[in-house]
Each structure stands twice: as structure tokens, then as C-alpha cells.
Design a protein around this motif. Structure first.
Motif, PDB file in Angstrom:
ATOM      1  N   LEU A  21      34.302  39.969 -44.366  1.00  0.00           N
ATOM      2  CA  LEU A  21      33.294  39.389 -43.483  1.00  0.00           C
ATOM      3  C   LEU A  21      32.780  40.417 -42.481  1.00  0.00           C
ATOM      4  O   LEU A  21      31.603  40.388 -42.102  1.00  0.00           O
ATOM      5  CB  LEU A  21      33.878  38.183 -42.753  1.00  0.00           C
ATOM      6  CG  LEU A  21      34.270  37.001 -43.646  1.00  0.00           C
ATOM      7  CD1 LEU A  21      34.879  35.884 -42.822  1.00  0.00           C
ATOM      8  CD2 LEU A  21      33.073  36.491 -44.432  1.00  0.00           C
ATOM      9  N   LEU A  22      33.635  41.339 -42.040  1.00  0.00           N
ATOM     10  CA  LEU A  22      33.184  42.401 -41.138  1.00  0.00           C
ATOM     11  C   LEU A  22      32.192  43.325 -41.851  1.00  0.00           C
ATOM     12  O   LEU A  22      31.203  43.766 -41.248  1.00  0.00           O
ATOM     13  CB  LEU A  22      34.384  43.206 -40.638  1.00  0.00           C
ATOM     14  CG  LEU A  22      35.255  42.523 -39.576  1.00  0.00           C
ATOM     15  CD1 LEU A  22      36.476  43.367 -39.264  1.00  0.00           C
ATOM     16  CD2 LEU A  22      34.451  42.260 -38.297  1.00  0.00           C
ATOM     17  N   TYR A  23      32.441  43.607 -43.120  1.00  0.00           N
ATOM     18  CA  TYR A  23      31.491  44.405 -43.904  1.00  0.00           C
ATOM     19  C   TYR A  23      30.134  43.702 -43.943  1.00  0.00           C
ATOM     20  O   TYR A  23      29.093  44.321 -43.727  1.00  0.00           O
ATOM     21  CB  TYR A  23      32.016  44.600 -45.334  1.00  0.00           C
ATOM     22  CG  TYR A  23      32.818  45.865 -45.542  1.00  0.00           C
ATOM     23  CD1 TYR A  23      32.423  46.812 -46.480  1.00  0.00           C
ATOM     24  CD2 TYR A  23      33.969  46.113 -44.820  1.00  0.00           C
ATOM     25  CE1 TYR A  23      33.146  47.971 -46.698  1.00  0.00           C
ATOM     26  CE2 TYR A  23      34.712  47.265 -45.016  1.00  0.00           C
ATOM     27  CZ  TYR A  23      34.295  48.194 -45.956  1.00  0.00           C
ATOM     28  OH  TYR A  23      35.030  49.350 -46.155  1.00  0.00           O
ATOM     29  N   LEU A  24      30.157  42.397 -44.239  1.00  0.00           N
ATOM     30  CA  LEU A  24      28.905  41.646 -44.330  1.00  0.00           C
ATOM     31  C   LEU A  24      28.221  41.544 -42.971  1.00  0.00           C
ATOM     32  O   LEU A  24      26.985  41.558 -42.885  1.00  0.00           O
ATOM     33  CB  LEU A  24      29.179  40.245 -44.882  1.00  0.00           C
ATOM     34  CG  LEU A  24      27.970  39.333 -45.053  1.00  0.00           C
ATOM     35  CD1 LEU A  24      26.982  39.921 -46.055  1.00  0.00           C
ATOM     36  CD2 LEU A  24      28.415  37.932 -45.515  1.00  0.00           C
ATOM     37  N   SER A  25      29.001  41.464 -41.903  1.00  0.00           N
ATOM     38  CA  SER A  25      28.423  41.304 -40.564  1.00  0.00           C
ATOM     39  C   SER A  25      27.535  42.477 -40.177  1.00  0.00           C
ATOM     40  O   SER A  25      26.558  42.309 -39.444  1.00  0.00           O
ATOM     41  CB  SER A  25      29.540  41.131 -39.526  1.00  0.00           C
ATOM     42  OG  SER A  25      30.274  42.339 -39.345  1.00  0.00           O
ATOM     43  N   VAL A  26      27.864  43.673 -40.663  1.00  0.00           N
ATOM     44  CA  VAL A  26      27.047  44.855 -40.361  1.00  0.00           C
ATOM     45  C   VAL A  26      25.660  44.689 -40.966  1.00  0.00           C
ATOM     46  O   VAL A  26      24.636  44.955 -40.310  1.00  0.00           O
ATOM     47  CB  VAL A  26      27.724  46.137 -40.882  1.00  0.00           C
ATOM     48  CG1 VAL A  26      26.811  47.350 -40.669  1.00  0.00           C
ATOM     49  CG2 VAL A  26      29.061  46.363 -40.182  1.00  0.00           C
ATOM     50  N   ASP A  27      25.603  44.234 -42.210  1.00  0.00           N
ATOM     51  CA  ASP A  27      24.308  44.034 -42.874  1.00  0.00           C
ATOM     52  C   ASP A  27      23.501  42.942 -42.190  1.00  0.00           C
ATOM     53  O   ASP A  27      22.283  43.070 -42.016  1.00  0.00           O
ATOM     54  CB  ASP A  27      24.524  43.681 -44.350  1.00  0.00           C
ATOM     55  CG  ASP A  27      25.182  44.801 -45.120  1.00  0.00           C
ATOM     56  OD1 ASP A  27      24.691  45.941 -45.024  1.00  0.00           O
ATOM     57  OD2 ASP A  27      26.193  44.551 -45.794  1.00  0.00           O
ATOM     58  N   ILE A  28      24.160  41.858 -41.812  1.00  0.00           N
ATOM     59  CA  ILE A  28      23.461  40.762 -41.133  1.00  0.00           C
ATOM     60  C   ILE A  28      22.922  41.238 -39.784  1.00  0.00           C
ATOM     61  O   ILE A  28      21.781  40.928 -39.401  1.00  0.00           O
ATOM     62  CB  ILE A  28      24.394  39.555 -40.955  1.00  0.00           C
ATOM     63  CG1 ILE A  28      24.712  38.945 -42.329  1.00  0.00           C
ATOM     64  CG2 ILE A  28      23.768  38.510 -40.046  1.00  0.00           C
ATOM     65  CD1 ILE A  28      25.705  37.813 -42.278  1.00  0.00           C
TER      66      ILE A  28
END
Length: 403
Positions: free
Chosen positions: A328-335
Motif C-alpha cells: 500500500l505504501l508503494y501504491l500511495s506514492v503513485d496516488i
């Protein structure tokens, strides 16, 4: 002899991944050959074109690399291509070499996703293959093999970094400082914002919040210094070659032209990289490029909404599992960069290579929390999604990717 035996031993140890890699490379290679045969990967009418927003041929033909601080280390690849592949083999052969590398990177990223499901979550072979096909059949994965850009490299290294960091944590209860630094520099060197993804793993480590923040800040400071030095080098090159348009300061200002909110975030950012709508020619930045059309039916939204439901369900079912929070931290960067910051939302489809592999990984954790009959019902849903993506995405690619 020792080298051969070592390679053989490695292949035997990871024989499943080796087989997956070979099969995917062959399938994506055939698709790449077909697209290359149409001629759309070369200039038309003396113009350097782009498709789907990728500056494909521009990246390939740029002499000596580009003055691009947003991809600071990637200039080494452009220099290798221009002064290595092109000089020794000619431009046609160099294009074939680059396409082969992009195909291998795409296959490698999907193989890393399979390895995550098998080696970390211990899912069965059949279930791991099924979930892996979910990313393999996505529109992004099907177009990256013939895209000479940073995205295939990121598509390979991002899931690989997740596998390595997660294995470290599973074995040693720590993501590993050296691994975090290594992948942060490698990923940040290919796409600047991706430096934050492995670095955020420090937040999940043991210790006080202050000590964890200090570790991340130290990494960010060293990386920023490296990027600054590279920017100064590019500034010197631009001045020496009398090319003010390639000055990093000018390019940095131009980057903000890509800041644009999406009309439909769910469809444009979370939908099209997985299940494309259709493609139509459009004029963008004085180029004719293929762009996705809006979703017309409610059924189109099923795929992105199921992805978002997975993002919510996985941590709810595995609240104490740090490996889920890493995803989720990986995805949070893109968001944060694309959705909230608006950077690149006008070409959101090309950023799928930074996150589409997270879907099967998060689904794997949902399976991890399931038992019995529910797992078979989930298998049926995933199988339907895979079939829809394969049939629809391939039909659009084969019918529309002809400018």
C-alpha cells in the motif's frame, strides 16, 4: 565449468520462475514482432511520433541520451544504445535489441509477481498462475514489450524490489537497510518519484518513529545530492552544446505542463491500464498519438472498482501484516504524485507500469485470509476477469495500433 553449473543450479532452484519467464518472453515476443512489422515503431513522414503517450522513438533515437533529471540514471541506457548498439549493429538491429530488452523486462516483472505469490504467500501453482495472468493480461503489460521507455524497466524492478524486501522481512524481520538503499537508488534513477517506494519501508521497521524518519531522510538527502550533481552536469552539457531547451531548469518548468487533473480518475488512472476502453487518434503536443476513449458502459468500471475494493479489503483482512502495508505504501506514492498531485493525469495510462502488479499481490493476501469454498468462488471471478482482459485488450491492440 563452474559458471555453467552455477547457472544450472540457479535455474533448477527457480525452475518454476524460469519456465514462466520463458513462456512469457515467447508470447510477448510474438506480439512485439507483430507490432514492429506494422512499422509504427519507426518515424512516419520524417516525424518522430508517439503512441499512447510514450515518446517511444524519441527515446530510442536521441543521440547520447537525454537531459532528463526526472530519469537521472537512465541516460546511461540511451548512451549505451546510441554509442553501443547503433554504432556496432546499425539502427535497425539496435531497435531489435532494445525491443528484446523491453520484452524481457516485461516478462521479468510478471515473473517476479509470480515469485511473490509462490514463495511468500505459498499459494498453489495453479492459483499463482491464475493471479499472475491478471497482471499479464492487463493493457499496460501487453503494450510495454514494444515500448522503449523507462516503464518496462520500472515494471521489472518494482515487483522485484517488493519480492526482495518482503523475503528479507520474512526471514530476518527486517526489510534490510542495504536492500532499501540499493532499490531506492536504482528505482529513483529510472523514475525520480519511485525513490520513495523502497525508502518508505523504513517506516515499517522496528524502532522509534524519529529514528525511522531519520533513516529515510538520510537516504533522501544522499539521493537528492546525486540528482543535483547530475543536473549540474546536464546544465553544463546544454550550455556547451548551445542547447538551452535541454537545460534541466527549462525541462523542470516544462514538466509542470503535465500537471492536469483527470476527468474520470477511476476510469483514466485505475481503469485503462488494466482494461482499455478503445483507442482513437488525437493531437497532443503537436503529435498525432493514439489515446484511450472514455468508458461507455457501466461494466467497464467493474475492473477498476474491483481493484480498489482489493486495495481496501487486503489490509482489513491482514491488519497486522507489514508486507501488506508495504504494498500500500508503494501504491500511495503513485496516488500522491499522479492522482492528488495531478502530474501526468493527462497521460495516466502510461503510469500503469508502476502499479498494476500490485493487484495480484494484494489479492494473494486476500486468498491468504480465506478458506475453503470462498477461495474457489474467488478463482472463478479472477478467471472471468483474466478472460475479459485478454480478449478485449488484445483485440484493441491488434485492431487499433496502426497510425
Amino acid at each position: 565449468m563452474k559458471e555453467k553449473s552455477s547457472i544450472r543450479a540457479l535455474a533448477l532452484r527457480y525452475r518454476e520462475e524460469t519456465l514462466v519467464m520463458i513462456v512469457l518472453s515467447a508470447l510477448y515476443g510474438l506480439l512485439t514482432l507483430h507490432i514492429a512489422s506494422t512499422g509504427m515503431l519507426t518515424p512516419h513522414g520524417g516525424l518522430i511520433g508517439a503512441y499512447l503517450g510514450y515518446d517511444n522513438y524519441y527515446r530510442f533515437e536521441t543521440a547520447g541520451g537525454v537531459f532528463d533529471v526526472s530519469h537521472p540514471f537512465l541516460n546511461l541506457f540511451y548512451a549505451l544504445n546510441r554509442f553501443g548498439f547503433v554504432s556496432l549493429a546499425g539502427e535497425r538491429s539496435a531497435l531489435a535489441i532494445c525491443l528484446a530488452l523491453m520484452t524481457l523486462c516485461t516478462a521479468g516483472g510478471i515473473t517476479a509477481t509470480y515469485a511473490y505469490l509462490r514463495r511468500l504467500l505459498r499459494l498453489s501453482v495453479s492459483r499463482s498462475v491464475l493471479l499472475t495472468l491478471l497482471v499479464g493480461s492487463s493493457f499496460t503489460a501487453l503494450t510495454l514489450p514494444f515500448t522503449i521507455e523507462s516503464y518496462p524497466l520500472s515494471f521489472f524492478l518494482l515487483p522485484l524490489s517488493i519480492v526482495v524486501l518482503s523475503l528479507n522481512h520474512k526471514r530476518h524481520h527486517s526489510f534490510g537497510k542495504k536492500s532499501i538503499w540499493f532499490f531506492s537508488f536504482l528505482l529513483g534513477g529510472i523514475t525520480l518519484t519511485n525513490v520513495a517506494k523502497p525508502a518508505l519501508a523504513f517506516l515499517l521497521e522496528k524502532g522509534s518513529l524519529g529514528s525511522r524518519i531519520k533513516k529515510g531522510a538520510a537516504l533522501a538527502a544522499v539521493f537528492s545530492l546525486c540528482v543535483l550533481l547530475i543536473g549540474l552536469l546536464f546544465t553544463y552539457r546544454a550550455a556547451k552544446q548551445q542547447q538551452p531547451e535541454n537545460d534541466p531548469r527549462t525541462l523542470a518548468i516544462r514538466m509542470f505542463e503535465f500537471r492536469q487533473g483527470g476527468d474520470e480518475v477511476i476510469a483514466e488512472y485505475f481503469g485503462h491500464p488494466l482494461l482499455i476502453s478503445d483507442l482513437a487518434p488525437a493531437r497532443r503536443y503537436e503529435e498525432t498519438t493514439l489515446r484511450p476513449t472514455p468508458y461507455h458502459g457501466l461494466w467497464n468500471y467493474a475492473v477498476p472498482l474491483l481493484f480498489l475494493a482489493t486495495v481496501i479489503a487486503a489490509p482489513l483482512l491482514n491488519r497486522r501484516e507489514k508486507l501488506v502495508w508495504l504494498l500500500l505504501l508503494y501504491l500511495s506514492v503513485d496516488i500522491a504524485v499522479n492522482v492528488i498531485g495531478g502530474y501526468g493525469m493527462n497521460e495516466a495510462i502510461i503510469f500503469g507500469g508502476h502499479w498494476v502488479f500490485l493487484w495480484p499481490m494484494l489479492l494473494g493476501w486476500i486468498y491468504h485470509a480465506m478458506q475453503g469454498r470462498k477461495m474457489h468462488m474467488a478463482d472463478a471471478v479472477v478467471l472471468i476477469l483474466v478472460l475479459v482482459q485478454v480478449v478485449h485488450n488484445l483485440s484493441v491492440i491488434l485492431e487499433r495500433l496502426h497510425l
